[in-house]
Design a protein around this motif. Structure first.
Motif, PDB file in Angstrom:
ATOM      1  N   LEU A   1       0.840  -1.188   0.000  1.00 54.37           N
ATOM      2  CA  LEU A   1       0.000   0.000   0.000  1.00 54.37           C
ATOM      3  C   LEU A   1       0.879   1.242   0.000  1.00 54.37           C
ATOM      4  O   LEU A   1       2.105   1.159   0.000  1.00 54.37           O
ATOM      5  N   ASP A   2       0.250   2.420   0.056  1.00 57.85           N
ATOM      6  CA  ASP A   2       1.034   3.636   0.232  1.00 57.85           C
ATOM      7  C   ASP A   2       1.422   3.764   1.703  1.00 57.85           C
ATOM      8  O   ASP A   2       1.041   2.932   2.545  1.00 57.85           O
ATOM      9  N   ARG A   3       2.171   4.797   2.035  1.00 52.45           N
ATOM     10  CA  ARG A   3       2.684   4.964   3.395  1.00 52.45           C
ATOM     11  C   ARG A   3       1.586   4.919   4.453  1.00 52.45           C
ATOM     12  O   ARG A   3       1.662   4.172   5.429  1.00 52.45           O
ATOM     13  N   ASP A   4       0.555   5.712   4.261  1.00 50.62           N
ATOM     14  CA  ASP A   4      -0.500   5.790   5.272  1.00 50.62           C
ATOM     15  C   ASP A   4      -1.245   4.473   5.396  1.00 50.62           C
ATOM     16  O   ASP A   4      -1.604   4.059   6.509  1.00 50.62           O
ATOM     17  N   GLY A   5      -1.478   3.812   4.267  1.00 46.59           N
ATOM     18  CA  GLY A   5      -2.155   2.526   4.315  1.00 46.59           C
ATOM     19  C   GLY A   5      -1.344   1.482   5.060  1.00 46.59           C
ATOM     20  O   GLY A   5      -1.897   0.669   5.808  1.00 46.59           O
TER      21      GLY A   5
END
Length: 279
Positions: A261-265
């Motif tokens: 996922l991306d960083r926040d995910g």
């Protein structure tokens, strides 16, 4: 039983240093990263998981570089390859990378290895699918010599190294643990011959108690102490009740999957899994 994670360290995901800090803060034991040097466009080899090859396979950082960033950002986290494709790597350069990372991290590296499945990928490195495990074995034995001997050489069918000096030596003695991935009886024979641990995947029908019994039987059959070998289970189920069975069976470590996922995910996913690390 220790609980760590594995992930594909992609260029569109989280920075490896930030990921390492986040794992350490949440009580995880370890970070293992996957490897693919490149993906040939021909795509002759079908994806073992079925369907299209996931995006992450084409976007991975070099595992030793990624783990170096994680090492620099942490103090306790175990750092591992899961898995390093040894048939695709020069053994002298890889031996130096392993030793350097282990020493600079304070002895926190574990060397997960495998033979690989992508035929065209390994062919670009001069390796052949039918003989990849013979090549892997000789390269591991050669690296062990380079890590442990003042003047080391190796002469095999596939690996030829004249007596040489290679430094630094690993901080972990005699060398970082070598963990071999796979689930077959052939894998277990290789584990007890030249490795320090087994690295099976928790696929459908995986039984942790059976896995422990299989490794014990293979070790005893080869005259090796079963207590000298560990089991780290790749892609263990993120479920407390299921993991309790792994603990009761005597599994040493489980690795939960951190998706691409991306960083926040990714950080949200770590928060969801954190209770399992503390369990």
């Amino acid at each position: 039983m220790r609980t760590g994670v594995f992930t594909f360290p992609t260029d569109y995901g989280i920075d490896p240093g930030e990921l390492g800090r986040a794992l350490e803060e949440r009580g995880f034991d370890s970070l293992f990263v996957c490897e693919h040097t490149h993906i040939p466009v021909s795509r002759r080899s079908p994806f073992p998981g079925g369907g299209e090859l996931p995006r992450r396979y084409k976007h991975t950082h070099d595992p030793f570089v990624a783990l170096s960033f994680a090492a620099a950002a942490t103090t306790r986290l175990i750092l591992g390859t899961g898995v390093c494709l040894v048939p695709q790597r020069d053994p002298i350069i890889t031996a130096k990378s392993v030793a350097s990372l282990d020493r600079l991290s304070g002895g926190r590296f574990e060397f997960g290895i495998g033979g690989g499945w992508n035929v065209e990928e390994m062919e670009h490195h001069g390796a052949r699918y039918p003989t990849r495990f013979k090549l892997m074995r000789e390269r591991v034995l050669a690296m062990k010599a380079l890590w442990t001997q003042e003047e080391a050489g190796f002469q095999g069918q596939y690996v030829h190294i004249e007596p040489s000096w290679l430094y630094p030596k690993p901080l972990t003695r005699p060398h970082p643990p070598v963990l071999l991935g796979g689930e077959t009886d052939h894998t277990l024979r290789r584990v007890v011959e030249f490795c320090d641990g087994w690295f099976p995947r928790a696929g459908a029908g995986f039984d942790p108690a059976v896995a422990v019994s299989r490794l014990r039987a293979a070790a005893e059959g080869a005259g090796r102490d079963p207590g000298s070998l560990t089991i780290t289970v790749f892609r263990a189920p993120p479920d407390a009740a299921a993991l309790a069975r792994y603990r009761e069976a005597g599994i040493h470590r489980v690795l939960l999957e951190v998706p691409d996922l991306d960083r926040d995910g990714i950080l949200r996913r770590l928060d969801e899994m954190a209770p399992l690390a503390r369990g």
